[in-house]
Scaffold this motif. Structure first.
Motif, PDB file in Angstrom:
ATOM      1  N   ILE A  32      34.966  41.589  27.246  1.00 41.32           N
ATOM      2  CA  ILE A  32      36.337  41.114  27.089  1.00 41.32           C
ATOM      3  C   ILE A  32      36.257  39.664  26.644  1.00 41.32           C
ATOM      4  O   ILE A  32      35.667  38.823  27.330  1.00 41.32           O
ATOM      5  CB  ILE A  32      37.148  41.205  28.392  1.00 41.32           C
TER       6      ILE A  32
ATOM      7  N   LEU B  92      38.216  36.248  25.890  1.00 37.88           N
ATOM      8  CA  LEU B  92      39.437  35.531  26.221  1.00 37.88           C
ATOM      9  C   LEU B  92      39.634  34.403  25.215  1.00 37.88           C
ATOM     10  O   LEU B  92      38.764  33.539  25.070  1.00 37.88           O
ATOM     11  CB  LEU B  92      39.340  34.961  27.640  1.00 37.88           C
TER      12      LEU B  92
ATOM     13  N   TRP C  23      41.181  29.158  30.763  1.00 35.95           N
ATOM     14  CA  TRP C  23      41.020  30.424  31.469  1.00 35.95           C
ATOM     15  C   TRP C  23      40.288  30.080  32.762  1.00 35.95           C
ATOM     16  O   TRP C  23      39.079  29.822  32.718  1.00 35.95           O
ATOM     17  CB  TRP C  23      40.212  31.419  30.637  1.00 35.95           C
TER      18      TRP C  23
ATOM     19  N   CYS D 164      38.230  34.354  35.597  1.00 38.52           N
ATOM     20  CA  CYS D 164      37.170  35.014  34.823  1.00 38.52           C
ATOM     21  C   CYS D 164      36.217  35.770  35.746  1.00 38.52           C
ATOM     22  O   CYS D 164      35.790  36.894  35.433  1.00 38.52           O
ATOM     23  CB  CYS D 164      36.400  33.981  34.008  1.00 38.52           C
TER      24      CYS D 164
ATOM     25  N   VAL E 258      32.701  39.000  30.569  1.00 40.57           N
ATOM     26  CA  VAL E 258      33.829  38.156  30.170  1.00 40.57           C
ATOM     27  C   VAL E 258      33.316  36.947  29.407  1.00 40.57           C
ATOM     28  O   VAL E 258      32.416  36.239  29.867  1.00 40.57           O
ATOM     29  CB  VAL E 258      34.641  37.714  31.406  1.00 40.57           C
TER      30      VAL E 258
ATOM     31  N   ARG F 296      34.598  33.420  27.485  1.00 40.55           N
ATOM     32  CA  ARG F 296      35.638  32.448  27.153  1.00 40.55           C
ATOM     33  C   ARG F 296      35.008  31.391  26.254  1.00 40.55           C
ATOM     34  O   ARG F 296      33.811  31.108  26.368  1.00 40.55           O
ATOM     35  CB  ARG F 296      36.236  31.819  28.411  1.00 40.55           C
TER      36      ARG F 296
ATOM     37  N   VAL G  88      41.755  39.430  24.573  1.00 44.28           N
ATOM     38  CA  VAL G  88      42.886  38.983  25.374  1.00 44.28           C
ATOM     39  C   VAL G  88      43.185  37.553  24.956  1.00 44.28           C
ATOM     40  O   VAL G  88      42.350  36.654  25.147  1.00 44.28           O
ATOM     41  CB  VAL G  88      42.572  39.044  26.887  1.00 44.28           C
ATOM     42  N   GLY G  89      44.347  37.329  24.366  1.00 45.65           N
ATOM     43  CA  GLY G  89      44.685  35.998  23.889  1.00 45.65           C
ATOM     44  C   GLY G  89      45.970  35.498  24.496  1.00 45.65           C
ATOM     45  O   GLY G  89      46.903  36.269  24.715  1.00 45.65           O
TER      46      GLY G  89
ATOM     47  N   THR H  60      45.284  42.567  24.063  1.00 47.79           N
ATOM     48  CA  THR H  60      46.282  42.115  25.023  1.00 47.79           C
ATOM     49  C   THR H  60      46.778  40.757  24.560  1.00 47.79           C
ATOM     50  O   THR H  60      45.996  39.799  24.465  1.00 47.79           O
ATOM     51  CB  THR H  60      45.698  42.001  26.444  1.00 47.79           C
TER      52      THR H  60
ATOM     53  N   TRP I 182      47.901  36.116  39.248  1.00 48.45           N
ATOM     54  CA  TRP I 182      46.633  36.703  38.820  1.00 48.45           C
ATOM     55  C   TRP I 182      46.482  38.171  39.188  1.00 48.45           C
ATOM     56  O   TRP I 182      46.023  38.953  38.342  1.00 48.45           O
ATOM     57  CB  TRP I 182      45.461  35.920  39.412  1.00 48.45           C
TER      58      TRP I 182
ATOM     59  N   ILE J  42      45.550  43.792  32.611  1.00 50.75           N
ATOM     60  CA  ILE J  42      44.462  43.709  31.635  1.00 50.75           C
ATOM     61  C   ILE J  42      43.433  44.807  31.885  1.00 50.75           C
ATOM     62  O   ILE J  42      42.988  45.501  30.954  1.00 50.75           O
ATOM     63  CB  ILE J  42      43.797  42.317  31.702  1.00 50.75           C
TER      64      ILE J  42
END
Length: 306
Positions: free
Chosen positions: A27, A29, A40, A45, A55, A57, A113-114, A137, A277, A284
């Protein structure tokens, strides 16, 4: 978890961090306007990674420790008149950077995911590089259409304020901004905002990159027709108290993308409040985990990051 730097093509290098099992479903971000990878939150995360994901970022170009472009940015007044340097990039260039990051990390596909401008970048990746996106997303973002998803006039006034000259000014300005655009239906964590603003200043204090990113948004214009070509399963999330990107932006995004699902979070503004969250993570996760879909594959010939 440590920051790493990798080249993504065309002279651009991106700084990134990864969380979770290396074999987890990736994923990515994507951060918003002027925001760095730590926008993020680390704990967010980690909680997402704990659900079985890898994840990632990262700093977009012109943010944090990624490549800072060498040209002088246009002023806010010039951007509003659609005047900028010939070197000015647009969202498609930022989308190509993101695809370059996937290439460097060896991922054929990833969930994207943005948030805010990051949502626009993720949308653009899904439209221009559909085979690279498993799910999309888009959070507190918009289509670029005129009179849709626009900031409140009070937000524009804050954005037009004189750039900070010191770390303390930058921290105080960030607190003012997020008190205004943040989630009025949730508790405001001023200490955390101050900490993150100080970290952002320490990593990259110049406001020039934010101006160049803002020009990229305006240069890209109305992307509604482009969004209609997106085929990735799409979730759109928007708060009903957003003063930076009006909730009409989320609604327009969901209308433009075939079969997109819109989820509104009561009380959420233009941030990621900790009390929201659990809802965000569930949305998500449930979206990225369709029944029967196999894990994403990781290429064995990924370029070595340096």
């Amino acid at each position: 978890m440590t920051e790493q730097l990798t080249t993504v093509g065309r002279g651009i290098s991106l700084t990134y961090e990864q969380f979770g099992d290396a074999g987890g479903d990736p994923i990515v971000l994507v951060a918003g306007l002027g925001q760095q990878l730590h926008s993020w939150p680390t704990a967010f995360c980690e909680q997402l990674a704990a659900r079985g994901y890898r994840v990632i970022r990262f700093d977009n170009r012109d943010a944090g420790r990624s490549t800072q472009m060498p040209f002088r940015p246009a002023s806010l007044a010039s951007i509003m008149r659609r005047r900028w340097p010939a070197e000015q990039y647009d969202l498609s260039d930022l989308a190509t950077d993101t695809v370059g990051l996937l290439d460097s990390l060896g991922y054929d596909q990833a969930h994207l995911v943005g948030v805010s401008m990051g949502g626009m970048i993720a949308q653009t990746v899904a439209a221009l590089h559909p085979h690279r996106v498993r799910t999309l997303t888009s959070i507190m973002s918009t289509t670029g259409a005129r009179r849709t998803g626009r900031p409140a006039l009070s937000t524009w006034r804050l954005m037009a304020a004189r750039p900070p000259k010191t770390r303390q000014e930058a921290v105080d300005r960030t607190v003012r901004m997020f008190r205004h655009i943040g989630s009025h239906g949730f508790a405001f964590d001023e200490a955390w905002v101050r900490e993150q603003a100080g970290l952002a200043w320490d990593r990259e204090p110049s406001p020039a990159g934010t101006a160049r990113q803002l020009a990229a948004i305006f240069r890209s214009g109305d992307r509604t027709a482009q969004l209609r070509t997106i085929t990735a399963p799409t979730l759109v999330i928007h708060g009903d108290r957003d003063r930076m990107v009006h909730p009409t932006g989320g609604a327009a995004t969901a209308r433009a993308i075939t079969d997109a699902r819109l989820e509104s979070i009561a009380g959420m503004g233009h941030d990621l409040p900790k009390d929201a969250w659990p809802t965000l993570l569930d949305l998500i996760d449930n979206h990225a985990r369709p029944a029967g879909r196999p894990p994403a594959t990781r290429s064995t010939d990924a370029a070595t990051s340096s």
